[in-house]
Design a protein around this motif. Sequence first.
Motif, mmCIF file in Angstrom:
data_model
loop_
_atom_site.group_PDB
_atom_site.id
_atom_site.type_symbol
_atom_site.label_atom_id
_atom_site.label_comp_id
_atom_site.label_asym_id
_atom_site.label_seq_id
_atom_site.Cartn_x
_atom_site.Cartn_y
_atom_site.Cartn_z
ATOM 1 N N ASP A 691 0.892 -0.933 0.230
ATOM 2 C CA ASP A 691 0.013 0.130 0.401
ATOM 3 C C ASP A 691 1.064 1.199 0.163
ATOM 4 O OD1 ASP A 691 -2.739 0.700 -0.395
ATOM 5 O OD2 ASP A 691 -2.618 1.424 2.035
ATOM 6 N N ILE A 692 0.382 2.196 -0.212
ATOM 7 C CA ILE A 692 0.707 4.006 -0.212
ATOM 8 C C ILE A 692 1.365 3.552 0.537
ATOM 9 C CG2 ILE A 692 0.500 6.146 -0.978
ATOM 10 C CD1 ILE A 692 -1.252 5.365 -2.152
ATOM 11 N N HIS A 693 0.206 3.675 1.731
ATOM 12 C CA HIS A 693 0.886 3.590 3.419
ATOM 13 C C HIS A 693 0.914 2.003 4.194
ATOM 14 C CE1 HIS A 693 0.600 7.683 3.413
ATOM 15 N NE2 HIS A 693 -0.721 8.084 2.998
ATOM 16 N N GLU A 694 2.328 1.638 4.191
ATOM 17 C CA GLU A 694 2.381 0.699 4.700
ATOM 18 C C GLU A 694 2.309 1.187 6.654
ATOM 19 O OE1 GLU A 694 5.538 -1.897 3.359
ATOM 20 O OE2 GLU A 694 4.854 -1.906 1.274
ATOM 21 N N GLU A 695 1.682 -0.072 7.055
ATOM 22 C CA GLU A 695 1.553 0.459 9.042
ATOM 23 C C GLU A 695 2.270 -1.148 9.512
ATOM 24 O OE1 GLU A 695 -0.844 2.030 9.896
ATOM 25 O OE2 GLU A 695 -2.795 2.136 7.929
ATOM 26 N N THR A 696 2.253 -0.516 10.481
ATOM 27 C CA THR A 696 3.550 -1.256 11.909
ATOM 28 C C THR A 696 2.171 -2.540 12.087
ATOM 29 O OG1 THR A 696 4.392 0.307 12.961
ATOM 30 C CG2 THR A 696 3.775 -2.238 13.781
ATOM 31 N N PRO A 697 2.685 -4.014 11.443
ATOM 32 C CA PRO A 697 2.043 -4.971 11.772
ATOM 33 C C PRO A 697 1.276 -5.224 13.255
ATOM 34 C CG PRO A 697 3.878 -5.618 10.166
ATOM 35 C CD PRO A 697 3.755 -4.014 11.061
ATOM 36 N N GLN A 698 -0.097 -5.890 13.131
ATOM 37 C CA GLN A 698 -0.050 -5.328 15.027
ATOM 38 C C GLN A 698 -0.845 -7.294 14.774
ATOM 39 O OE1 GLN A 698 -3.814 -2.888 15.073
ATOM 40 N NE2 GLN A 698 -4.538 -4.976 14.702
ATOM 41 N N ARG A 699 -0.926 -7.527 15.549
ATOM 42 C CA ARG A 699 -1.877 -9.172 15.995
ATOM 43 C C ARG A 699 -2.830 -8.967 14.841
ATOM 44 N NH1 ARG A 699 -5.544 -11.639 20.327
ATOM 45 N NH2 ARG A 699 -6.181 -9.960 20.795
ATOM 46 N N ARG A 700 -3.138 -9.895 14.000
ATOM 47 C CA ARG A 700 -4.426 -10.939 13.254
ATOM 48 C C ARG A 700 -5.742 -10.403 13.927
ATOM 49 N NH1 ARG A 700 -2.205 -15.104 8.667
ATOM 50 N NH2 ARG A 700 -0.899 -13.546 7.357
ATOM 51 N N PRO A 701 -7.268 -10.872 13.473
ATOM 52 C CA PRO A 701 -8.154 -10.237 14.189
ATOM 53 C C PRO A 701 -8.492 -11.617 14.754
ATOM 54 C CG PRO A 701 -8.525 -9.200 11.586
ATOM 55 C CD PRO A 701 -7.083 -9.646 11.718
ATOM 56 N N ALA A 702 -8.859 -11.459 15.932
ATOM 57 C CA ALA A 702 -8.960 -13.051 16.957
ATOM 58 C C ALA A 702 -10.263 -12.687 17.503
ATOM 59 C CB ALA A 702 -7.593 -12.789 17.872
ATOM 60 N N LEU A 703 -10.923 -13.677 17.942
ATOM 61 C CA LEU A 703 -12.567 -13.594 18.582
ATOM 62 C C LEU A 703 -11.714 -12.746 20.120
ATOM 63 C CD1 LEU A 703 -13.138 -17.587 18.522
ATOM 64 C CD2 LEU A 703 -13.961 -15.376 17.486
ATOM 65 N N ASP A 704 -10.845 -12.618 20.483
ATOM 66 C CA ASP A 704 -10.048 -12.011 21.967
ATOM 67 C C ASP A 704 -9.900 -10.727 21.327
ATOM 68 O OD1 ASP A 704 -8.198 -12.646 21.217
ATOM 69 O OD2 ASP A 704 -7.706 -13.470 23.083
ATOM 70 N N TYR A 705 -10.019 -10.505 20.187
ATOM 71 C CA TYR A 705 -9.001 -8.763 20.071
ATOM 72 C C TYR A 705 -10.184 -7.898 21.423
ATOM 73 C CZ TYR A 705 -6.970 -7.619 15.390
ATOM 74 O OH TYR A 705 -6.428 -6.996 14.874
ATOM 75 N N THR A 706 -9.126 -6.578 21.312
ATOM 76 C CA THR A 706 -9.078 -5.231 23.047
ATOM 77 C C THR A 706 -10.149 -4.501 21.444
ATOM 78 O OG1 THR A 706 -7.517 -3.970 22.304
ATOM 79 C CG2 THR A 706 -7.635 -5.998 23.661
ATOM 80 N N ASP A 707 -10.950 -3.781 22.831
ATOM 81 C CA ASP A 707 -11.302 -2.852 22.079
ATOM 82 C C ASP A 707 -10.259 -1.450 20.918
ATOM 83 O OD1 ASP A 707 -13.622 -3.685 22.750
ATOM 84 O OD2 ASP A 707 -13.916 -1.627 24.168
ATOM 85 N N THR A 708 -9.209 -1.497 21.493
ATOM 86 C CA THR A 708 -7.753 -0.327 20.713
ATOM 87 C C THR A 708 -7.633 -1.764 19.337
ATOM 88 O OG1 THR A 708 -6.904 -0.036 23.096
ATOM 89 C CG2 THR A 708 -5.535 -0.245 21.055
ATOM 90 N N GLU A 709 -7.267 -3.189 19.556
ATOM 91 C CA GLU A 709 -7.437 -3.747 18.200
ATOM 92 C C GLU A 709 -8.654 -3.117 17.571
ATOM 93 O OE1 GLU A 709 -4.490 -7.443 19.041
ATOM 94 O OE2 GLU A 709 -6.409 -7.427 20.329
ATOM 95 N N THR A 710 -8.976 -3.890 17.709
ATOM 96 C CA THR A 710 -10.727 -3.365 16.761
ATOM 97 C C THR A 710 -11.026 -2.023 15.882
ATOM 98 O OG1 THR A 710 -12.222 -4.761 18.174
ATOM 99 C CG2 THR A 710 -13.367 -3.741 16.692
ATOM 100 N N PHE A 711 -10.824 -0.898 16.861
ATOM 101 C CA PHE A 711 -10.364 0.191 16.597
ATOM 102 C C PHE A 711 -9.000 0.515 15.021
ATOM 103 C CE2 PHE A 711 -8.200 4.661 16.173
ATOM 104 C CZ PHE A 711 -9.355 5.467 15.873
ATOM 105 N N GLU A 712 -7.954 -0.169 15.925
ATOM 106 C CA GLU A 712 -6.739 0.111 14.923
ATOM 107 C C GLU A 712 -7.629 -0.453 13.042
ATOM 108 O OE1 GLU A 712 -3.492 0.956 13.055
ATOM 109 O OE2 GLU A 712 -4.386 2.529 14.879
ATOM 110 N N ILE A 713 -7.877 -1.592 13.239
ATOM 111 C CA ILE A 713 -8.249 -2.046 12.110
ATOM 112 C C ILE A 713 -9.441 -1.789 11.465
ATOM 113 C CG2 ILE A 713 -9.120 -4.534 11.562
ATOM 114 C CD1 ILE A 713 -6.716 -4.851 11.670
ATOM 115 N N LEU A 714 -10.450 -1.210 11.896
ATOM 116 C CA LEU A 714 -11.097 -0.476 11.532
ATOM 117 C C LEU A 714 -11.309 0.695 10.717
ATOM 118 C CD1 LEU A 714 -14.184 -0.152 14.145
ATOM 119 C CD2 LEU A 714 -13.887 -1.565 12.048
ATOM 120 N N ARG A 715 -9.931 1.407 11.562
ATOM 121 C CA ARG A 715 -9.190 2.768 10.969
ATOM 122 C C ARG A 715 -7.827 2.311 9.910
ATOM 123 N NH1 ARG A 715 -4.166 3.948 9.249
ATOM 124 N NH2 ARG A 715 -3.630 2.921 11.464
ATOM 125 N N ARG A 716 -7.532 0.952 9.659
ATOM 126 C CA ARG A 716 -7.005 0.616 8.784
ATOM 127 C C ARG A 716 -7.867 0.457 7.490
ATOM 128 N NH1 ARG A 716 -2.035 -2.582 11.165
ATOM 129 N NH2 ARG A 716 -0.830 -0.811 12.300
#
Length: 748
Positions: A691-716
């Motif tokens: 992508d034009i703006h590559e991001e810092t990798p994070q944990r892939r979506p999981a059943l126990d995703y935190t709100d912070t992880e969910t927010f970041e995936i929705l933003r990306r």
Amino acid sequence: MADEMVIRAQRFINTTYGNGATLGIAKLEENGQTGWTVMYALTRALQYEMGISALSNNFGPGTLSALQSKYGKLDETTIPSANFCRIIQSALYCKGYDGGDIDGTYNSRVKAAVVKLNQNMGVDGTYPGSSLWPKVVKGLFNMDAYVTVNDGSETIRSIQQWLNGRYVLRSDFYVIPCDGHHSRDVAKSMLFAIQYELGMADGVANGVFGPGTQSGLKSHTLSTGSSGVWVQLFTAAMVLNKRPVSFTSSFTSSLADSVSVFQAFMKLAVNGQADFRTWSCLLVSYGDQTRQGEACDGVTKITPGRAQALKDAGYIYIGRYLYNPSTTDLPEKEIQPGELATIEQYGLRCYPIYQTWARSVDYYSPAQGVTDCMNAAFKAEEHGFKPGSRIYFAVDYDAVDEEVTSHILPYFRSIKEEMDQLGSPYKIGVYGPRNACARISAEGYAGTSFVSDMSSGFSGNLGYAMPENWAFDQIVTKVVGSGDGRIEIDNNIASGRDTGQGSFYPAPAQKLDIGFDLDYWAGLLQEADDYMESIGRPGGTGYVYTRQECLETIMNYDAAITSAARRYRMRKALIQTSAFWEFCHYSYKDIAEDAGVVLYHTGVIPDWGKDLPGVTRLVDSSTGIAKVSGRTAILSRNNSIRSGLLEGDILDSASDDDRWTMWQKSNQDNLFNLSTVPHLHIWGADGKQGDIHEETPQRRPALDYTDTETFEILRRYQGFGDQAVADAQLRMPLYAIFEKYNSIVRGS
């Protein structure tokens, strides 16, 4: 089409035998159409005229014996009465021969018909002339054809005639059809022929592939240069198994080559000879049951001890069941917790089987296909089978050809359609008799067959060649191991067309999402609509769909979304939120951009875009329900393909042709568009490589995703920058609404 002479035959039965009352049957419909009802009536009439008191539809030993003892043969000198002759004349017409005027006279027309019948049966050498001998009469009073029908093979017909002519005088051999088609009767006649040539006496020969027959065949290996009746029998068996050889008495080098091809196909030792195992595979569905298979299946948990025993015995591929609806019957039938990890630990591989009942025709329906497909896919995801595994759906009974047409094919068509709707997470296989497997596969509803050849007496196995796409050949039940390693299995030959799966996703610690319960539809719609209204989104004019239309569309694809969420171990709310948000914001400006993409790649503005302002050439656009561009679809799917999560070809995101191909799928196929969303989320978590703006990798979506992880995936998913952050903040409450109802339905 009605046959006038068959009508006359039906009328003769009705008028002569009290509209059937004398014969113990109902009045025949005088429709001019031959069928079993008419043949049964004629059989009963023949029995009545011979003085047999217990009338039957079956032309059995008693009827045959009465014919032999009373008349020996039937002709103008022995026919006992005019009505007896009329019955014979009527039967000839029902078989398609000229029976004269049904006038009770064994005249020249009847004689000519009998001569032709004997020739067609192949028994004219044994029964020359125009007399009807008892076994020919038996063959006359059934629905067998003695000419090729329905594109029958002339070579097979010549084999059928040869068998009749050579063995009709043997006590237990009866005239078989000469219609050019392999069948149950033909298969059994081949075993009788083998036994007769082995020297078995009448009363000993029984048409069963027993120890005596097997022992005799072991001393009749044929090879290049062999000749005579044994080669005729062998080439007949090859022809009947759809091998491209001639029916001949000479074992040529060309025949040896064809034998080698067949042996390779059946996973036999390739030597080009008619050895015992080759004979066996040609004559009975299970072949030589002493063969050691590399595959097995069973209803018992694979423990470490059993896994070691199976491995020591040479097994690699283990068939296990995805589901057992019973809590008491066969308690280990369904894959047990930790079992797949054991299979993986011992270097074995597993292929999944789905069967609840499936043992009678009334089980099968399109609705049952939908239910079974969804349950099988969800269970496969729950147990940890990765995308692309093949699930074998069962036909575990003797389905006759008519039932395959009326029930089994619609059931499998429904499975195929539902699996497509789920996003094709798993491939489809069929377990069952040869005929069912071949017909289901020919329709494109299954890719490989797991053949229940152990059931050699099934009509769907007798007379049918091995399906070309067979993966597993079930031939015998046996016990392997001892002590804590003892296990009863079905021993299966593996073709290599399906190697099962050797690694599995771990069992989820939390409950996976399940299908939505429509009882909660009103509540979900109200909360989602109220929330979007409260934030003024999408707001204003220029948007194509109402929020209710958008949510209805998303929920119409609930099965596919649920399947994807389970498959990739993410919450379905993540997919629902991104898709619903984007679809609500689909505007006429987006449609104009879509028209611009079509203009760029085709040089023509599509009809649906001609009245839109501002249509200019664009190489790509965010399109469809979830506003997925060709470029991001390629990048996200490439990422999943490389990760082993998805099957497919790697495309070039910089190629106009590849982007256009992917854009069209995203634009025109709602299911494909939605199925890309989870891959966009996984790609986002992996850092959006390319992508034009590559991001810092994070944990892939999981059943126990935190709100912070969910927010970041929705933003990306939205993109990069302040607007993407702001929109992700607005989408978090929407995610909570979807998750609220999903958690209620799944029970946690």
